[in-house]
Design a protein around this motif. Structure first.
Motif, short mmCIF file in Angstrom:
data_model
loop_
_atom_site.label_atom_id
_atom_site.label_comp_id
_atom_site.label_asym_id
_atom_site.label_seq_id
_atom_site.Cartn_x
_atom_site.Cartn_y
_atom_site.Cartn_z
N ILE A 252 0.70 -1.14 0.06
CA ILE A 252 0.03 -0.12 0.03
C ILE A 252 0.92 1.19 -0.42
N PHE B 122 1.89 1.43 -3.60
CA PHE B 122 0.77 2.48 -4.48
C PHE B 122 0.37 4.51 -3.81
N THR B 123 0.71 3.92 -2.58
CA THR B 123 0.60 5.92 -2.10
C THR B 123 1.69 6.36 -3.16
N ALA C 167 1.20 7.30 -6.58
CA ALA C 167 -0.31 7.41 -6.85
C ALA C 167 0.04 9.39 -7.23
N PRO D 286 1.03 11.85 -9.29
CA PRO D 286 1.27 11.73 -10.63
C PRO D 286 3.15 12.84 -10.56
N PHE E 27 5.49 9.95 -9.78
CA PHE E 27 5.87 9.64 -10.55
C PHE E 27 6.97 9.58 -11.35
N LEU F 237 -5.03 -1.97 -15.04
CA LEU F 237 -5.40 -0.98 -14.46
C LEU F 237 -5.52 0.41 -15.26
N SER G 110 -10.56 1.28 -1.03
CA SER G 110 -9.46 1.45 -0.06
C SER G 110 -9.06 2.89 -1.47
N GLU H 97 -5.77 4.62 -0.60
CA GLU H 97 -4.99 4.28 -0.98
C GLU H 97 -5.15 3.90 -1.97
N VAL H 98 -5.25 2.67 -2.47
CA VAL H 98 -5.73 1.91 -4.00
C VAL H 98 -6.51 2.87 -5.35
N GLU I 262 -5.82 6.10 -5.09
CA GLU I 262 -4.72 7.04 -5.37
C GLU I 262 -3.87 6.27 -6.18
N ALA I 263 -3.75 5.47 -5.71
CA ALA I 263 -2.66 4.63 -6.86
C ALA I 263 -2.65 4.54 -8.27
N ALA J 262 -2.80 8.15 -10.30
CA ALA J 262 -2.05 8.38 -11.21
C ALA J 262 -2.11 8.39 -12.81
N MET K 166 -1.06 5.02 -15.15
CA MET K 166 -0.21 4.49 -14.35
C MET K 166 0.70 2.96 -14.60
#
Lengths: 117, 161
Positions: free
Chosen positions: A2, A5-6, A9, A11, A14, B8, B128, B130-131, B133-134, B137, B140
């Motif tokens: 997690i 991922f966070t 997330a 941009p 990234f 995704l 969630s 977190e996921v 938000e991930a 992006a 992604m």
């Protein structure tokens, strides 16, 4: 996981990770390349460091930020595993559907014969 | 080449899709009827089997699929049907029971039939932040795949260690 991922997330974070694929860089170099100001870059690097995606090393007079590959590998493994599972499931579903289709056809033929007779 | 696509998407979603050479009503049946689900839902080549499979396929009804792992351990997935429109659309929730606290995933499956073939798309919407938000992006999945390729090249180059 997690955490990875966070961290990815955002941009800009990234983009930083992508940029660092070219090698370790200073805060200044990152900001210049990605058109971000220094406090922004520092803030993002702090998050990336907490997620263990980047490491800092002192080289000559500079602090250079570089990637740690492990969390990215874990993330990729997670996705690949999910792909494998679904690939197998749907292969099995496809075989089952072929079987059902044959049964369906036979039933239709029986029905047609009955109507005729 | 794999016929299954797992991507995704640009919110908190994972999208799984595949084409089947059969009419939608057959695919829909195979996707919902417990006696049929138990024949395909466990990824057998990974040594996983179906320990039990129950489904009460009506709005508000529940289902529970239990997988047995190669080590003998069992994990259950369960949820409720929110929408059932045979043979084209299904909406249901899903909880991975060992991680029930993480909340439930909402799954929307569409079966689009054309010329006797059916395009199945399953959209999994994760709960969630977190996921979400991930996955938010932009680019992604695409970005990650490229990142992985570059990363592999990088880590196998002599300079890193």
């Amino acid at each position: 996981m997690i955490e990875t991922f966070t961290a990815l997330a955002d941009p800009n974070r990234f983009r930083i990770v992508e940029y660092l694929l070219g090698g370790a860089r200073s805060v200044g170099a990152i900001g210049e390349a990605l058109n971000l100001n220094q406090p922004q870059v520092s803030k993002h690097l702090r998050v990336l460091k907490e997620a263990r995606l980047v490491d800092v090393e002192a080289r000559a007079q500079q602090r250079l930020y570089g990637l740690r590959p492990e969390p990215l590998r874990e993330l990729n493994a997670w996705l690949e595993r999910y792909r494998d599972i679904w690939d197998q499931r749907l292969e099995q579903l496809d075989s089952l559907i072929e079987e059902l289709k044959t049964q369906d056809l036979e039933a239709a033929q029986r029905h047609a014969r009955k109507k005729k007779g | 080449m794999s016929l299954t696509s797992v991507e995704l998407e640009s919110d908190r979603t994972i999208v799984i899709s595949r084409k089947f050479n059969a009419p939608a009503r057959i695919v829909f049946d195979a996707w919902t009827r417990a006696d049929l689900v138990k024949r395909w839902w466990a990824p057998k080549a990974l040594g996983v089997t179906m320990a039990s499979c129950e489904a009460d396929v009506r709005v508000g009804g529940g289902y529970r699929y239990v997988l047995r792992n190669p080590d003998g351990g069992e994990v259950a997935f369960s949820g409720q049907y929110a929408e059932i429109t045979p043979p084209s659309r299904l909406v249901y929730t899903q909880v991975f029971e060992p991680m029930a606290d993480a909340g439930s995933v909402t799954i929307t499956v569409t079966f689009d039939e054309r010329d006797g073939k059916t395009h199945m798309v399953s959209r999994e919407l994760y709960p969630s932040k977190e996921v979400r938000e991930a996955v938010l992006a932009s680019g992604m999945e695409h970005g990650l795949r490229e990142t992985m390729e570059q990363l592999d090249a990088l880590v196998s180059s002599p300079g890193l260690d």
